[in-house]
Design a protein around this motif. Structure first.
Motif, PDB file in Angstrom:
ATOM      1  N   UNK A  46     -56.972 -26.035 -21.496  1.00  0.00           N
ATOM      2  CA  UNK A  46     -57.125 -25.480 -22.853  1.00  0.00           C
ATOM      3  C   UNK A  46     -57.623 -24.038 -22.795  1.00  0.00           C
ATOM      4  N   UNK A  47     -57.009 -23.159 -23.584  1.00  0.00           N
ATOM      5  CA  UNK A  47     -57.443 -21.770 -23.670  1.00  0.00           C
ATOM      6  C   UNK A  47     -57.053 -20.925 -22.488  1.00  0.00           C
ATOM      7  N   UNK A  48     -56.201 -21.421 -21.626  1.00  0.00           N
ATOM      8  CA  UNK A  48     -55.822 -20.651 -20.427  1.00  0.00           C
ATOM      9  C   UNK A  48     -55.077 -19.387 -20.809  1.00  0.00           C
ATOM     10  N   UNK A  49     -54.273 -19.449 -21.869  1.00  0.00           N
ATOM     11  CA  UNK A  49     -53.567 -18.236 -22.313  1.00  0.00           C
ATOM     12  C   UNK A  49     -53.203 -18.413 -23.781  1.00  0.00           C
ATOM     13  N   UNK A  50     -52.981 -17.288 -24.447  1.00  0.00           N
ATOM     14  CA  UNK A  50     -52.663 -17.283 -25.869  1.00  0.00           C
ATOM     15  C   UNK A  50     -51.289 -17.903 -26.083  1.00  0.00           C
ATOM     16  N   UNK A  51     -51.212 -18.798 -27.058  1.00  0.00           N
ATOM     17  CA  UNK A  51     -49.936 -19.435 -27.381  1.00  0.00           C
ATOM     18  C   UNK A  51     -49.755 -20.783 -26.735  1.00  0.00           C
ATOM     19  N   UNK A  52     -50.680 -21.184 -25.840  1.00  0.00           N
ATOM     20  CA  UNK A  52     -50.580 -22.478 -25.194  1.00  0.00           C
ATOM     21  C   UNK A  52     -51.058 -23.586 -26.113  1.00  0.00           C
ATOM     22  N   UNK A  53     -50.770 -24.828 -25.712  1.00  0.00           N
ATOM     23  CA  UNK A  53     -51.218 -25.959 -26.508  1.00  0.00           C
ATOM     24  C   UNK A  53     -52.741 -26.028 -26.485  1.00  0.00           C
ATOM     25  N   UNK A  54     -53.329 -26.458 -27.614  1.00  0.00           N
ATOM     26  CA  UNK A  54     -54.776 -26.441 -27.766  1.00  0.00           C
ATOM     27  C   UNK A  54     -55.464 -27.325 -26.741  1.00  0.00           C
ATOM     28  N   UNK A  55     -54.798 -28.442 -26.356  1.00  0.00           N
ATOM     29  CA  UNK A  55     -55.423 -29.359 -25.409  1.00  0.00           C
ATOM     30  C   UNK A  55     -54.966 -29.114 -23.963  1.00  0.00           C
ATOM     31  N   UNK A  56     -54.189 -28.025 -23.773  1.00  0.00           N
ATOM     32  CA  UNK A  56     -53.654 -27.787 -22.433  1.00  0.00           C
ATOM     33  C   UNK A  56     -52.442 -28.670 -22.162  1.00  0.00           C
ATOM     34  N   UNK A  57     -51.923 -28.630 -20.929  1.00  0.00           N
ATOM     35  CA  UNK A  57     -50.737 -29.418 -20.606  1.00  0.00           C
ATOM     36  C   UNK A  57     -50.681 -29.733 -19.114  1.00  0.00           C
ATOM     37  N   UNK A  58     -50.342 -30.973 -18.820  1.00  0.00           N
ATOM     38  CA  UNK A  58     -50.113 -31.350 -17.430  1.00  0.00           C
ATOM     39  C   UNK A  58     -48.764 -30.784 -17.006  1.00  0.00           C
ATOM     40  N   UNK A  59     -48.758 -30.104 -15.885  1.00  0.00           N
ATOM     41  CA  UNK A  59     -47.506 -29.512 -15.400  1.00  0.00           C
ATOM     42  C   UNK A  59     -46.549 -30.575 -14.898  1.00  0.00           C
ATOM     43  N   UNK A  60     -45.314 -30.169 -14.697  1.00  0.00           N
ATOM     44  CA  UNK A  60     -44.280 -31.087 -14.241  1.00  0.00           C
ATOM     45  C   UNK A  60     -44.585 -31.651 -12.858  1.00  0.00           C
ATOM     46  N   UNK A  61     -45.262 -30.870 -12.035  1.00  0.00           N
ATOM     47  CA  UNK A  61     -45.622 -31.369 -10.708  1.00  0.00           C
ATOM     48  C   UNK A  61     -46.593 -32.545 -10.829  1.00  0.00           C
ATOM     49  N   UNK A  62     -47.582 -32.382 -11.708  1.00  0.00           N
ATOM     50  CA  UNK A  62     -48.529 -33.474 -11.916  1.00  0.00           C
ATOM     51  C   UNK A  62     -47.854 -34.687 -12.561  1.00  0.00           C
ATOM     52  N   UNK A  63     -46.907 -34.415 -13.447  1.00  0.00           N
ATOM     53  CA  UNK A  63     -46.214 -35.519 -14.107  1.00  0.00           C
ATOM     54  C   UNK A  63     -45.409 -36.352 -13.106  1.00  0.00           C
ATOM     55  N   UNK A  64     -45.053 -35.745 -11.971  1.00  0.00           N
ATOM     56  CA  UNK A  64     -44.276 -36.467 -10.957  1.00  0.00           C
ATOM     57  C   UNK A  64     -45.161 -37.247 -10.000  1.00  0.00           C
ATOM     58  N   UNK A  65     -46.473 -37.260 -10.231  1.00  0.00           N
ATOM     59  CA  UNK A  65     -47.405 -37.948  -9.335  1.00  0.00           C
ATOM     60  C   UNK A  65     -46.993 -39.421  -9.150  1.00  0.00           C
ATOM     61  N   UNK A  66     -46.899 -39.836  -7.910  1.00  0.00           N
ATOM     62  CA  UNK A  66     -46.488 -41.211  -7.610  1.00  0.00           C
ATOM     63  C   UNK A  66     -44.991 -41.402  -7.575  1.00  0.00           C
ATOM     64  N   UNK A  67     -44.236 -40.323  -7.832  1.00  0.00           N
ATOM     65  CA  UNK A  67     -42.773 -40.446  -7.866  1.00  0.00           C
ATOM     66  C   UNK A  67     -42.100 -39.285  -7.167  1.00  0.00           C
ATOM     67  N   UNK A  68     -41.035 -38.780  -7.793  1.00  0.00           N
ATOM     68  CA  UNK A  68     -40.195 -37.748  -7.184  1.00  0.00           C
ATOM     69  C   UNK A  68     -40.113 -36.538  -8.094  1.00  0.00           C
ATOM     70  N   UNK A  69     -40.280 -35.347  -7.487  1.00  0.00           N
ATOM     71  CA  UNK A  69     -40.071 -34.087  -8.190  1.00  0.00           C
ATOM     72  C   UNK A  69     -38.740 -33.505  -7.711  1.00  0.00           C
ATOM     73  N   UNK A  70     -37.813 -33.352  -8.646  1.00  0.00           N
ATOM     74  CA  UNK A  70     -36.509 -32.807  -8.306  1.00  0.00           C
ATOM     75  C   UNK A  70     -36.391 -31.391  -8.845  1.00  0.00           C
ATOM     76  N   UNK A  71     -36.292 -30.430  -7.950  1.00  0.00           N
ATOM     77  CA  UNK A  71     -36.190 -29.013  -8.313  1.00  0.00           C
ATOM     78  C   UNK A  71     -34.742 -28.579  -8.131  1.00  0.00           C
ATOM     79  N   UNK A  72     -34.004 -28.525  -9.226  1.00  0.00           N
ATOM     80  CA  UNK A  72     -32.600 -28.131  -9.178  1.00  0.00           C
ATOM     81  C   UNK A  72     -32.501 -26.608  -9.197  1.00  0.00           C
TER      82      UNK A  72
END
Length: 661
Positions: free
Chosen positions: A412-438
Motif C-alpha cells: 500500500x502506498x508504494x506509488x501514486x495510482x496503485x491500489x489502496x491495499x497494494x497487490x500481490x504480484x503475478x510471481x507470488x500468485x504462482x506460489x505452489x504452481x507454475x509461472x509461465x512467461x510468454x
C-alpha cells in the motif's frame, strides 16, 4: 529403299569413327557415344559387317534360365501386366539375364521379330550385338532408350528399344527388362512413356523379388507419402528382431548410403541397425502394427531430417511377440492429445513426459501460434504441481511502465495510482504452481536482473517492501525470437538465459507437421463444442486446409475455422467457406523422381529450373497413380481441371492418348 540408304550412311559414319574421324557425334547423347567407342575400340566390332542375330538352342537357353528361375517365377505377373499395356501399341517384351540372353519373351511369334532378334533366346549383350538398350543398360547399370540410328548395328536402326536394370537385394545386376518395337515415330521423345513404364515395372519386379526372398524376415516398408506406403512404399529394408539390417532394395540402399556414404558389404556380423537410420528405438519399430489404426508411423531420417512413413511386414506364418508384449508408456492425456504421429512432436512429448514432475526451468521455442502456452499448460496439468495455480504472463503485452508492478507486486502506498491495499504480484500468485512467461525475449533489460534474482534466491521483493517474500514456483518461458541474437546484440542477459533454459522444447511449425489433419480435426471439434454446432467439414475444405502453408500456425488455423463456421450458410463447411488465402496458397509439393541415373527416392530438384522440377514432380505422381487424374487431384488438394492444365503446361500426355504410328 530409304532404309537401305540410311543403313549405308550409318555404316559409313561408324567406319569413319573406327578410323578416328570426327563424325559429328554432338548430335548423339554421350551415353550412346561412349557405347559406340567401346564397340569399335574394345569389342573390335566391324560396322561394315553387320552380325547375324544369335539365338541360343533350347538346351543353352535352359542353362541361362535355371540360375534365375526364382526371379522368373516372381516376375511373371509383372511381365504379363506390362505386356498387356504395350501389346496394342506394337511392342514386344524381353527379360534377359545378366549376360544379355533373352530368358523370357512376350510378343507375336513371327518371322520379322525373330529376324530382328526380338525373340526368346536372343543374345543382346553389347559385346555381340553392339549398342542397344539391353547391352548398354547392362554395361552402365541404368535405364536407357536406344532409338533408331543410336543402335550400332545397321540392321537394328529401325528398332526402338527401352530397357531398365533389375538388381538383387545387394545391388548386383540380376536381369534387364526391355520393351521394343519394329516401327515407331522418328522422334525419340515418343519413347518417354516407354522409359517411365519400364522403370516402374523393373522396380515393381525388384520389390516383389525382395519380398519373396525375405518373406521369413521382418521388413520395414517406407515412403514419403503416407497414403501409398502400404501399397507402393518405395523403400524396403529386411531386418532381424533386434533391428540389425539384413538387406535393402534400391531405395533402401540409397537411404543407407546417405547415412554411411557407402553401401556396406553385408556379413553375418553386420552391426548396422534400423535405429541408426530412423529416429526411433527398436520398440517403436516393432510396435508399428499396434500403435496406430492405419498401422503406419512417421519417423525422421537421421541423415537428412526427411520424414518417412513406415509400416511393418511381418514374417509369414508368425506374429511378433515383441510388439505384443511391449508395455506402452502410462497415458498422460494432457500431453498425449497434443499430437498424433508427428516425429518432431513425438520427441517434444517424450521429453515433456520426463520433465513434467521436475522443477527444472523449461524454455519453449517456436514460431508465433504454434501452441507454446498450450504445451506449458499441459506440462503443468500433467505434473506434480497440477493442483497449484498456473499463471500466464505475456511479457510483450504488458506496458513496460507496469510490468515491474505486475510481476513483483507492491505494498500500500508504494506509488501514486496503485491500489489502496497494494497487490500481490503475478510471481507470488504462482506460489505452489507454475509461472509461465510468454515472449520472454521482449522483457525489458532492467527487469531481467530482478527476475534473475528471483530464480536464484526463490524470493520476490514487492515494490515498497523491505523484506523479501519466499516463493515456490516452477518457471516455464516461451519465445518466438532468436535468443542467441538477442544475447549478441545485448538485449538479453546471457546469465538469465541459462537460468531459464534448463531444458528446451522446440515446437514445429504447423506446415512442418505430418499430423496436420489430426490438429485441424482437434481444433475444429473444439470450436464445434464451444458453439454447440454439428456442421460437417467437407473433404474439399479439409484438402485446402491440409495444403495451406499456415504462416500463423495453429492460431491462424483456429481463426480460419472460426470464420468458416461464422459465415457458412449450409450444413457443411466447403472450400468456398474458408478465408480466401486458404483457397489458393498451397504448400509446395515435394516429391521424388526415380531418375534413370539414380535409385534414391529423395533426389533433390534443387538446381533445376522450377518449371522442370514441377513437371517431373507431377509426372512422378501420375505414374505412381497409373495416370488416375482424380487420385492425383485429391492428393494435391486441387481440382481435376487444374491437373489437366498443369499436364498441358508440361506436355504430359497419358500413354493411351499418344499416337504411336
Amino acid at each position: 529403299m530409304a532404309l537401305r540408304i540410311e543403313q549405308r550412311q550409318h555404316i559409313s559414319n561408324l567406319i569413319r569413327l573406327s578410323e578416328g574421324h570426327d563424325i559429328g557425334l554432338g548430335t548423339y547423347r554421350e551415353v550412346i557415344h561412349r557405347s559406340w567407342q567401346r564397340c569399335v575400340g574394345e569389342y573390335q566390332l566391324d560396322p561394315g559387317c553387320p552380325r547375324p542375330v544369335r539365338v541360343l538352342t533350347q538346351q543353352a537357353l535352359r542353362d541361362h534360365q535355371e540360375p534365375i528361375d526364382e526371379l522368373l517365377h516372381v516376375a511373371r505377373a509383372g511381365v504379363d501386366q506390362l505386356y498387356g499395356q504395350i501389346a496394342q501399341l506394337g511392342y514386344v517384351l524381353l527379360l534377359t539375364d545378366p549376360r544379355g540372353i533373352t530368358v523370357d519373351f512376350r510378343g507375336q511369334h513371327d518371322q520379322a521379330l525373330r529376324q530382328a532378334g526380338l525373340y526368346l533366346g536372343a543374345d543382346w549383350n553389347e559385346r555381340y550385338a553392339g549398342t542397344c538398350a539391353v547391352g548398354t543398360c547392362l554395361h552402365d547399370g541404368q535405364a536407357i532408350t536406344c532409338h533408331h540410328a543410336e543402335h550400332f548395328d545397321a540392321t537394328h536402326i529401325s528398332l526402338t528399344c527401352t530397357a531398365a536394370p533389375i538388381t538383387d537385394p545387394q545391388g548386383q545386376m540380376m536381369a534387364v527388362l526391355d520393351i521394343s518395337a519394329l516401327q515407331s515415330p522418328r522422334s525419340q521423345d515418343s519413347q518417354t512413356f516407354a522409359l517411365a513404364l519400364v522403370n516402374l515395372y523393373s522396380r515393381m519386379i525388384e520389390d516383389a523379388y525382395f519380398l519373396h526372398r525375405y518373406r521369413n524376415c521382418l521388413i520395414l516398408r517406407f515412403d514419403t507419402t503416407r497414403e501409398l506406403v502400404h501399397f507402393n512404399g518405395r523403400g524396403l529394408i529386411a531386418m532381424e528382431e533386434d533391428g540389425r539390417i539384413i538387406a535393402a532394395n534400391g531405395n533402401g540402399r540409397a537411404l543407407i548410403e546417405k547415412h554411411l556414404l557407402r553401401w556396406p558389404s553385408w556379413s553375418d556380423d553386420s552391426s548396422l541397425k534400423a535405429t541408426q537410420l530412423f529416429d526411433a528405438e527398436i520398440g517403436d519399430l516393432l510396435s508399428i502394427l499396434t500403435s496406430h489404426e492405419d498401422q503406419i508411423r512417421a519417423f525422421r531420417v537421421r541423415a537428412n531430417e526427411i520424414t518417412c512413413f513406415v509400416t511393418l511386414v511381418e514374417p509369414r506364418g508368425r506374429h511378433l511377440a515383441s510388439h505384443e508384449q511391449k508395455e506402452s508408456p502410462d497415458p498422460v492425456p494432457a500431453l498425449d492429445r497434443l499430437a498424433s504421429d508427428d516425429p518432431m512432436m513425438r520427441r517434444v512429448i517424450k521429453l515433456s513426459r520426463r520433465l513434467r514432475n521436475e522443477d527444472v526451468s523449461v524454455l519453449i521455442t517456436g514460431e508465433t501460434g504454434t501452441g507454446k502456452e498450450v504445451l506449458a499448460r499441459a506440462l503443468h496439468d500433467s505434473g506434480k504441481r497440477a493442483n497449484g495455480p498456473f499463471v500466464a504472463v505475456n511479457c510483450a503485452a504488458i506496458p513496460e511502465s507496469l510490468i515491474e508492478s505486475e510481476l513483483f507486486g507492491y505494498l500500500p502506498g508504494a506509488f501514486t495510482g496503485g491500489q489502496r491495499k497494494g497487490m500481490r504480484g503475478l510471481i507470488q500468485q504462482a506460489h505452489g504452481g507454475t509461472l509461465f512467461l510468454d515472449e520472454i525475449g521482449d522483457m525489458p533489460l532492467s527487469l531481467q536482473t530482478r527476475l534473475l534474482r528471483v530464480l536464484a534466491e526463490r524470493e520476490v521483493m514487492p515494490l515498497g517492501a523491505d523484506t523479501p517474500v519466499k516463493v515456490d514456483i516452477r518457471v516455464i518461458t516461451a519465445t518466438h525470437r532468436d535468443m542467441s541474437e538477442l544475447i549478441r546484440s545485448g538485449h538479453f542477459r546471457e546469465d538469465l538465459y541459462y537460468r531459464l533454459n534448463g531444458a528446451q522444447l522446440k515446437l514445429p511449425a504447423l506446415r512442418e507437421r505430418v499430423d496436420r489433419q489430426y490438429v485441424i480435426r482437434g481444433v475444429y471439434d473444439a470450436l464445434l463444442k464451444e458453439r454447440d454446432q454439428g456442421i460437417h467439414l467437407r473433404a474439399d475444405a479439409m484438402s485446402a486446409l491440409l495444403t495451406y502453408d499456415w504462416p500463423g500456425n495453429i492460431r491462424q488455423l483456429k481463426n480460419a475455422l472460426s470464420f468458416a463456421l461464422a459465415t457458412a450458410e449450409g450444413e457443411e463447411i466447403t472450400l468456398h467457406d474458408l478465408p480466401e488465402e486458404c483457397q489458393c496458397n498451397r504448400l509446395p509439393v515435394t516429391l521424388s523422381t526415380r531418375a534413370s541415373t539414380s535409385t534414391t527416392p529423395y533426389a533433390s530438384t534443387m538446381g533445376q529450373p522450377k518449371a522442370q522440377a514441377d513437371g517431373r514432380d507431377l509426372l512422378e505422381l501420375l505414374q505412381r497413380s497409373a495416370w488416375n487424374v482424380s487420385h492425383v487431384a485429391r492428393q494435391l488438394g486441387v481440382s481435376r481441371p487444374t491437373i489437366y492444365r498443369r499436364m498441358r503446361r508440361h506436355g504430359l500426355v497419358p500413354p493411351n492418348q499418344r499416337q504411336m504410328t
